[in-house]
Design a protein around this motif. Sequence first.
Motif, PDB file in Angstrom:
ATOM      1  N   TYR A 128     -32.104  86.940 -31.184  1.00 46.32           N
ATOM      2  CA  TYR A 128     -31.893  87.688 -30.029  1.00 46.32           C
ATOM      3  C   TYR A 128     -32.072  86.606 -28.668  1.00 46.32           C
ATOM      4  O   TYR A 128     -31.277  86.448 -27.737  1.00 46.32           O
ATOM      5  CB  TYR A 128     -33.004  88.843 -29.822  1.00 46.32           C
ATOM      6  N   LEU A 129     -33.150  85.851 -29.025  1.00 47.74           N
ATOM      7  CA  LEU A 129     -33.591  84.966 -27.999  1.00 47.74           C
ATOM      8  C   LEU A 129     -32.718  83.670 -28.048  1.00 47.74           C
ATOM      9  O   LEU A 129     -33.018  82.582 -27.160  1.00 47.74           O
ATOM     10  CB  LEU A 129     -35.030  84.848 -28.052  1.00 47.74           C
ATOM     11  N   ALA A 130     -31.827  83.686 -29.128  1.00 53.14           N
ATOM     12  CA  ALA A 130     -31.470  82.040 -29.310  1.00 53.14           C
ATOM     13  C   ALA A 130     -30.630  81.424 -28.120  1.00 53.14           C
ATOM     14  O   ALA A 130     -30.852  80.397 -27.590  1.00 53.14           O
ATOM     15  CB  ALA A 130     -30.532  82.239 -30.806  1.00 53.14           C
ATOM     16  N   ALA A 131     -29.733  82.053 -27.586  1.00 55.34           N
ATOM     17  CA  ALA A 131     -28.950  81.397 -26.517  1.00 55.34           C
ATOM     18  C   ALA A 131     -28.117  82.474 -25.682  1.00 55.34           C
ATOM     19  O   ALA A 131     -28.147  83.632 -25.996  1.00 55.34           O
ATOM     20  CB  ALA A 131     -27.788  80.625 -27.036  1.00 55.34           C
ATOM     21  N   ASP A 132     -27.833  81.913 -24.440  1.00 51.89           N
ATOM     22  CA  ASP A 132     -26.826  82.753 -23.661  1.00 51.89           C
ATOM     23  C   ASP A 132     -27.715  84.310 -23.261  1.00 51.89           C
ATOM     24  O   ASP A 132     -27.277  85.231 -23.465  1.00 51.89           O
ATOM     25  CB  ASP A 132     -25.697  83.254 -24.248  1.00 51.89           C
ATOM     26  N   LEU A 133     -28.802  83.909 -22.530  1.00 54.22           N
ATOM     27  CA  LEU A 133     -29.814  85.176 -22.044  1.00 54.22           C
ATOM     28  C   LEU A 133     -29.571  85.151 -20.800  1.00 54.22           C
ATOM     29  O   LEU A 133     -29.718  84.332 -19.987  1.00 54.22           O
ATOM     30  CB  LEU A 133     -31.210  84.682 -22.559  1.00 54.22           C
ATOM     31  N   TRP A 134     -29.439  86.560 -20.302  1.00 55.76           N
ATOM     32  CA  TRP A 134     -29.420  86.942 -19.021  1.00 55.76           C
ATOM     33  C   TRP A 134     -30.590  87.811 -18.580  1.00 55.76           C
ATOM     34  O   TRP A 134     -30.676  88.768 -19.640  1.00 55.76           O
ATOM     35  CB  TRP A 134     -28.301  87.525 -18.490  1.00 55.76           C
ATOM     36  N   THR A 135     -31.007  87.701 -17.536  1.00 56.20           N
ATOM     37  CA  THR A 135     -32.006  88.647 -17.178  1.00 56.20           C
ATOM     38  C   THR A 135     -31.739  89.585 -16.078  1.00 56.20           C
ATOM     39  O   THR A 135     -30.808  89.082 -15.134  1.00 56.20           O
ATOM     40  CB  THR A 135     -33.295  88.121 -16.822  1.00 56.20           C
ATOM     41  N   VAL A 136     -31.583  90.763 -16.146  1.00 57.23           N
ATOM     42  CA  VAL A 136     -30.907  91.667 -15.120  1.00 57.23           C
ATOM     43  C   VAL A 136     -32.090  92.416 -14.322  1.00 57.23           C
ATOM     44  O   VAL A 136     -33.016  92.858 -14.790  1.00 57.23           O
ATOM     45  CB  VAL A 136     -30.123  92.755 -15.693  1.00 57.23           C
ATOM     46  N   HIS A 137     -32.011  91.932 -13.003  1.00 58.93           N
ATOM     47  CA  HIS A 137     -32.976  92.532 -12.055  1.00 58.93           C
ATOM     48  C   HIS A 137     -32.811  93.886 -11.542  1.00 58.93           C
ATOM     49  O   HIS A 137     -31.470  93.930 -11.180  1.00 58.93           O
ATOM     50  CB  HIS A 137     -33.221  91.396 -10.761  1.00 58.93           C
ATOM     51  N   THR A 138     -33.610  94.562 -11.241  1.00 62.46           N
ATOM     52  CA  THR A 138     -33.442  96.030 -10.583  1.00 62.46           C
ATOM     53  C   THR A 138     -33.428  95.776  -9.153  1.00 62.46           C
ATOM     54  O   THR A 138     -34.238  94.796  -8.737  1.00 62.46           O
ATOM     55  CB  THR A 138     -34.521  96.946 -10.940  1.00 62.46           C
ATOM     56  N   ARG A 139     -32.404  96.212  -8.568  1.00 63.81           N
ATOM     57  CA  ARG A 139     -32.497  96.247  -6.866  1.00 63.81           C
ATOM     58  C   ARG A 139     -32.142  97.443  -6.404  1.00 63.81           C
ATOM     59  O   ARG A 139     -31.458  98.129  -6.777  1.00 63.81           O
ATOM     60  CB  ARG A 139     -31.235  95.108  -6.577  1.00 63.81           C
ATOM     61  N   LYS A 140     -32.913  97.891  -5.322  1.00 65.35           N
ATOM     62  CA  LYS A 140     -32.928  99.162  -4.691  1.00 65.35           C
ATOM     63  C   LYS A 140     -31.499  99.450  -4.425  1.00 65.35           C
ATOM     64  O   LYS A 140     -31.123 100.619  -4.666  1.00 65.35           O
ATOM     65  CB  LYS A 140     -33.886  99.063  -3.505  1.00 65.35           C
TER      66      LYS A 140
END
Lengths: 531, 164
Positions: free
Chosen positions: A329-341
């Motif tokens: 899962y953590l190997a590559a191409d990781l995005w983090t999605v941030h919550t925005r109001k």
Amino acid sequence: MSTGATNDVPLTRKDFISDQTVRWCPGCGDYAILAQMQRALPEIGVPKERTVFISGIGCSSRFPYYMNTYGIHSIHGRAPTLATGLAIANPDLSIWVITGDGDGLSIGGNHLLHAIRRNVNLKIILFNNRIYGLTKGQYSPTSRTGAVTKSSPMGVMEQPLNPIAVAMAAEATFVARSIDSHPQHLAATLKQASDHLGTAFVEIYQNCVIFNPTEWTELSDRKNRDDSILYLEHGKHMIFGKNQDKGIRLNGFTPEVVSLDDVDLDDILVHDATSKPLASILGSMEFPDYPAAMGVIRDVRKPDYAAELISQVRTAQEERGVGDLNQLYLAADLWTVHTRKEVECASARERRDGEAAISVRRLDASSQASVMPITGLDEEYIDDLDKPEEKISDFQDLLVTDTVSALEPNIPITMSEHSSLARTIRQMNRHNIGCVLVTDEEDRLVGIFTEWDALMRVVGVVDDLAQQTVADYMTPEPLALKADLPIAQALNLMSVHGFRHLPLVDDNNHPIGIISFRDVVGYLNDVLEKE
Amino acid sequence: MSLQTELKSERVSHLAVSGFSRVSVGTSIRNTLAQMQADGQVVCLVTDDKQVGPPSETAQLVGIFTERDVMRKVIDVPGMLDKPVDEVMTPHPITVGPDASAADALRLMDENHFRNLPIVDTSGRLLGNMTHQAIIQYLADRYPVEVLNRPSDPERFPHKAEGG
Ligand code: SF4
């Protein structure tokens, strides 16, 4: 019911009967298939805890409930998919997929194709009754062109699928066909399928007595069936007919039916279950132009999917070690999605608008429906279809209306379970009878001891008959009937199991009578002669 | 349609008749029983093969030995096991040819109180053993809707015909 390991105790048919009430229509061909499956499995000898039945949706798909094995009543058409996963996860299981013409060829058509193509180790049994039974009589993908059904009042316009040809197109390694009304053939075919490693595809012609009762009559009629069925045997000439006087010859690429009086035996085709072209020819032979080919049409060995897959996994693990899912899962191409109001607010607004739009559309539809005229539903016609065709002879009537008590059953001779073999055998000889019923202290039926038991288990084996008790040599918990059941039920038990004697019991399981083959045949013979 | 008329038009060779064991005349009862137990057959046909080894196609049928004989003459009679089967078999049993009608065969059995009727062709080949079971099987196959298509447990039976 015991679920312990059953490796050493021989299984019986009873072990495979579940405690569920069977919900098929009275007279449905599914019953005969169920009975043969329950008869064949003990002979196949796979313990029930290693046997799984997986089905989709439809009448036939209720099958897993009635088998006392593992079972999954799954999603419409998806039984092959679940079964594939199971076969890979646990290759030790013996997995049977139960499907029908609708579930297997329409809703799940592509799942079926791909399971077969992969050669997963599954036994796929397709009940073909050429109609949708559960949904009450619409035409199915195997209904003949022109068939008048509830959903094709002017006749089906489509061409039917041929299940054998479909399986062949998917490169099936085992293809066979049988029919519900021929129990011996059916049981033998199921056993052959079970022996196959890889996908075994079996089409069973099955009678839907309610919605399509005449579909297979020419093939199931005991008087003519041998003229309509070509029983295949690998290495044998394709000869058929009641008098074994017809054969199949190849004329160019086209098979033809010839009379053995006119044609040399050398010209008659010999069945070769390993030949793909021959299997295609046999699959394409449609009744009534040709006899229906029954038995094993194709049987070849190819690598089985699960074994191949597991060996690839093993090789990969040997070369690169056992992987870790988290790392993957953590190997590559990781995005983090941030919550925005703002994002949340925007989407909430959209949702509200969307809902409003939908409800507006719904209103439209319902107002339209109320003014739409109802056309094309001819009530009389539908009532007509609801009535199954009645063509019942006196004899058939008698089989289901006369009860076993009409056979005037003999008073049974009973023995206590503690009686010695010597005494039991003396009693049988004194009364000149072929079997005694064995009872416990409260006179309840606990076993049956017959000449067969004496011959198979006692004579030449037991030295001192006086020292042995009958309870150790009898058949325990025999199937018994209540006297108010129809004669057909007695015939069923006698024919499915070959029981020569059937005990009759009252509600408290006290023996009240016994009937034999001879009583049944004699009664039917007498009654009918008088008419 | 009466059962009689139906059976008149069926030949015994078209019925699912029972199998049998076979031993040569002179075989001990012990070995005969062992053969029947191994085959799971309740009827043993005795033929007059002279040579040892597999039975010849044309050996003549000289007797029949059944579970009934086991019960009446062998099982509780001391010292029988080493005697030859000839002493307890029924010699020269009545037989029928493969073309006999099922009705005739059944009549022959009922009149003589036979349970078994060996089927033998003109060259003496043993083809099968007709029993009442063949008729039971015939009826089951002939009327599958009434007979075969019944639930495993007769106590649990749906009473509505509405599918699935
Ligand atoms: S509808 Fe047809 S297939 Fe379904 S249970 Fe009834 S008879 Fe059988």
